[in-house]
Scaffold this motif. Structure first.
Motif, PDB file in Angstrom:
ATOM      1  N   ILE A  77       0.860  -1.181   0.000  1.00 51.91           N
ATOM      2  CA  ILE A  77       0.000   0.000   0.000  1.00 51.91           C
ATOM      3  C   ILE A  77       0.895   1.230   0.000  1.00 51.91           C
ATOM      4  CG2 ILE A  77      -1.876   1.222   1.160  1.00 51.91           C
ATOM      5  CD1 ILE A  77      -2.504  -1.456   2.599  1.00 51.91           C
ATOM      6  N   ARG A  83       1.459   5.494  -1.950  1.00 52.08           N
ATOM      7  CA  ARG A  83       0.874   6.597  -2.691  1.00 52.08           C
ATOM      8  C   ARG A  83       1.169   6.451  -4.181  1.00 52.08           C
ATOM      9  NH1 ARG A  83      -0.864  10.387   1.013  1.00 52.08           N
ATOM     10  NH2 ARG A  83       0.261  10.420   3.007  1.00 52.08           N
ATOM     11  N   THR A  84       0.215   6.913  -4.987  1.00 54.35           N
ATOM     12  CA  THR A  84       0.429   6.973  -6.420  1.00 54.35           C
ATOM     13  C   THR A  84       1.466   8.058  -6.708  1.00 54.35           C
ATOM     14  OG1 THR A  84      -1.883   6.365  -6.756  1.00 54.35           O
ATOM     15  CG2 THR A  84      -0.710   7.258  -8.650  1.00 54.35           C
ATOM     16  N   SER A 102      -0.853  11.469 -10.020  1.00 54.04           N
ATOM     17  CA  SER A 102      -2.007  11.886  -9.229  1.00 54.04           C
ATOM     18  C   SER A 102      -2.302  13.380  -9.336  1.00 54.04           C
ATOM     19  CB  SER A 102      -1.787  11.512  -7.760  1.00 54.04           C
ATOM     20  OG  SER A 102      -0.635  12.134  -7.243  1.00 54.04           O
ATOM     21  N   GLU A 128      -8.326  10.040  -4.830  1.00 55.82           N
ATOM     22  CA  GLU A 128      -8.616  10.437  -3.464  1.00 55.82           C
ATOM     23  C   GLU A 128     -10.057  10.098  -3.090  1.00 55.82           C
ATOM     24  OE1 GLU A 128      -7.581  14.454  -2.674  1.00 55.82           O
ATOM     25  OE2 GLU A 128      -5.460  14.181  -3.195  1.00 55.82           O
ATOM     26  N   LEU A 136      -3.501   6.848   5.175  1.00 52.96           N
ATOM     27  CA  LEU A 136      -3.080   7.864   4.219  1.00 52.96           C
ATOM     28  C   LEU A 136      -4.027   9.060   4.150  1.00 52.96           C
ATOM     29  CD1 LEU A 136      -1.710   5.620   1.326  1.00 52.96           C
ATOM     30  CD2 LEU A 136      -0.394   7.087   2.843  1.00 52.96           C
ATOM     31  N   TYR A 137      -5.325   8.831   4.343  1.00 53.37           N
ATOM     32  CA  TYR A 137      -6.300   9.933   4.313  1.00 53.37           C
ATOM     33  C   TYR A 137      -7.022  10.088   5.643  1.00 53.37           C
ATOM     34  CZ  TYR A 137      -5.532  10.223  -0.683  1.00 53.37           C
ATOM     35  OH  TYR A 137      -4.947  10.401  -1.917  1.00 53.37           O
ATOM     36  N   TYR A 191       2.883  -0.686   4.572  1.00 56.06           N
ATOM     37  CA  TYR A 191       2.859   0.675   4.037  1.00 56.06           C
ATOM     38  C   TYR A 191       4.273   1.153   3.753  1.00 56.06           C
ATOM     39  CZ  TYR A 191      -2.005   0.810   5.570  1.00 56.06           C
ATOM     40  OH  TYR A 191      -3.342   0.555   5.737  1.00 56.06           O
ATOM     41  N   GLU A 242      -4.736   4.094  -2.719  1.00 57.84           N
ATOM     42  CA  GLU A 242      -4.170   4.750  -1.539  1.00 57.84           C
ATOM     43  C   GLU A 242      -5.082   4.637  -0.316  1.00 57.84           C
ATOM     44  OE1 GLU A 242      -3.547   8.773  -2.735  1.00 57.84           O
ATOM     45  OE2 GLU A 242      -1.848   8.310  -4.032  1.00 57.84           O
ATOM     46  N   ASN A 243      -6.247   4.066  -0.485  1.00 62.24           N
ATOM     47  CA  ASN A 243      -7.276   4.045   0.560  1.00 62.24           C
ATOM     48  C   ASN A 243      -7.523   2.605   1.014  1.00 62.24           C
ATOM     49  OD1 ASN A 243      -9.032   5.789   2.063  1.00 62.24           O
ATOM     50  ND2 ASN A 243     -10.777   4.968   0.932  1.00 62.24           N
ATOM     51  N   ASN A 300      -7.048   3.297 -10.952  1.00 69.17           N
ATOM     52  CA  ASN A 300      -6.390   2.664  -9.813  1.00 69.17           C
ATOM     53  C   ASN A 300      -5.929   1.246 -10.122  1.00 69.17           C
ATOM     54  OD1 ASN A 300      -6.588   4.258  -6.971  1.00 69.17           O
ATOM     55  ND2 ASN A 300      -8.217   4.914  -8.363  1.00 69.17           N
TER      56      ASN A 300
END
Length: 401
Positions: free
Chosen positions: A64, A66-67, A72, A80, A89-90, A137, A193-194, A336
């Motif tokens: 997992i 980030r792009t 992005s 997002e 991440l969020y 992560y 990312e989620n 994604n």
């Protein structure tokens, strides 16, 4: 448990906190008098290095991440979440806080599924998985202490689990009350990312449902995801049984759509074209548009009894492609999946990306979309042919560099 304690005990600290004066020839008012010594700087940096995972193959553990920003930044709305945050991440973003109360309701509902389920048991199970989860992560998340991280794991894991359990039970009242469309939720659950590791959801499933067969659980998750998205119609979901470890929901959906990444994208009994899994030389083997192929006498047919989404064939002048449904969820999901494939397989094995390039070659103008709609290959639920044309032409841009 000792490894978990080691991770918690090792704390990095700002370089400024390690500064000690070691320059007697400078006045106390001199800015240079506040500079750290080499010894202090070394100690501070070494402390930061000690917090890294001690694993020779640590990059292989990352599932997992980030792009890349270059991708992005131009497609921010495709990566997002808009309704619910899953994972760190969020976490805590203001526009996603409304769903935090729903997560607590889902935890309450999960605990009420049986007397054998206790909050202590769930917390203990998540605590045992904390180090393994953190290592999935590509970022350390030092701002989240152990309790905050474990709480996030439990709430997010229960949200994912209860969401799909309730979907199978057709119990949607609690989620409908907060006014969220189910497609928004599914969309957010399939953003790269989620994510949380899938073993968190599996562990909670084992606690709550007495270790029922894993494949049954995985199968009805896919059934509900595919039921809302239905990018490819005519699916035989019951036959889907993933092999090996599932990293997260994006990986699970990818395995469903692309069961064998080693297979070529286009299988042709009589050679006209065959897209390789690698897209490096695709420009030199570009396929004519649907309009051009139709003018040359080629016919298009939707493929029934397909084996998977990429089961495309050509024989006796007929190109057969599984029916593809395109709606508002298609854009972020495709983006994604392409990002996931790129990160997992690099440039050598990217069949889904090649499939999107194949569609991009077929569709150059709205007239190409019309041709594919009329023959039943595309179901267009977007605003019109122009929007779909633009989407297919832009879907894989910046992923082929």
């Amino acid at each position: 448990m000792e490894e978990i304690q080691r991770v918690e005990d090792v704390q990095s600290f700002p370089l400024s906190e390690s500064i000690q004066l070691e320059a007697p020839h400078l006045s106390e008012s001199s800015p240079l008098s506040e500079a750290p010594t080499v010894v202090d700087l070394e100690a501070s940096l070494q402390c930061e290095l000690d917090t890294l995972w001690h694993n020779a193959n640590e990059a292989e553990n990352f599932t997992i991440f980030r792009t890349p920003h270059i991708i992005s930044q131009s497609k921010k709305n495709l990566f997002e979440p808009t309704a619910v945050s899953i994972g760190p991440l969020y976490r805590g973003q203001k526009h996603l806080r409304a769903m935090e109360e729903q997560k607590r309701r889902f935890l309450r509902d999960f605990l009420s599924r049986g007397d054998h389920i206790s909050l202590n048991l769930c917390i203990s199970a998540m605590k045992l998985l904390e180090t393994k989860t953190r290592m999935c992560y590509s970022e350390m998340f030092d701002d989240l202490d152990s309790n905050a991280f474990v709480k996030m794991m439990l709430l997010d894991g229960c949200f994912v689990l209860e969401y799909f359990l309730k979907s199978s039970e057709e119990n949607w009242n609690s989620i409908d009350e907060v006014g969220w469309n189910h497609n928004f939720i599914v969309r957010d659950l399939l953003l790269l990312e989620n994510q949380i590791p899938f073993f968190i959801v599996e562990r909670l499933y084992g606690i709550g449902l007495n270790q029922e067969i894993r494949n049954h659980f995985v199968n009805y998750i896919v059934r509900n995801v595919a039921g809302y998205l239905s990018h490819v119609t005519g699916d035989s979901i019951d036959a889907f049984q993933p092999e090996g470890e599932i990293h997260h929901l994006v990986h699970l959906y990818y395995e469903y759509l692309v069961p064998d990444p080693e297979e070529p994208v286009v299988l042709s009994t009589k050679p006209l074209f065959c897209l390789p899994n690698s897209i490096n030389n695709i420009s030199s083997r570009a396929i004519p548009s649907a309009t051009e192929l139709k003018l040359k006498g080629l016919k298009f047919r939707p493929k029934s009894n397909r084996e998977n989404m990429l089961d495309i064939s050509f024989e006796y002048g007929v190109l057969k492609i599984p029916t593809l449904k395109c709606d508002d969820s298609t854009k972020p999901i495709f983006a994604n999946l392409i990002a996931f494939e790129s990160s997992k397989y690099g440039k050598k094995n990217r069949p889904f990306t090649s499939f999107v390039y194949f569609l991009d070659n077929l569709v150059n103008t709205p007239n190409d979309v019309t041709i594919l709609q009329e023959c039943g290959i595309i179901e267009n639920w977007l605003s019109g042919e122009e929007e779909l044309t633009h989407f297919l032409n832009q879907a894989s841009s910046k992923f082929d560099s």
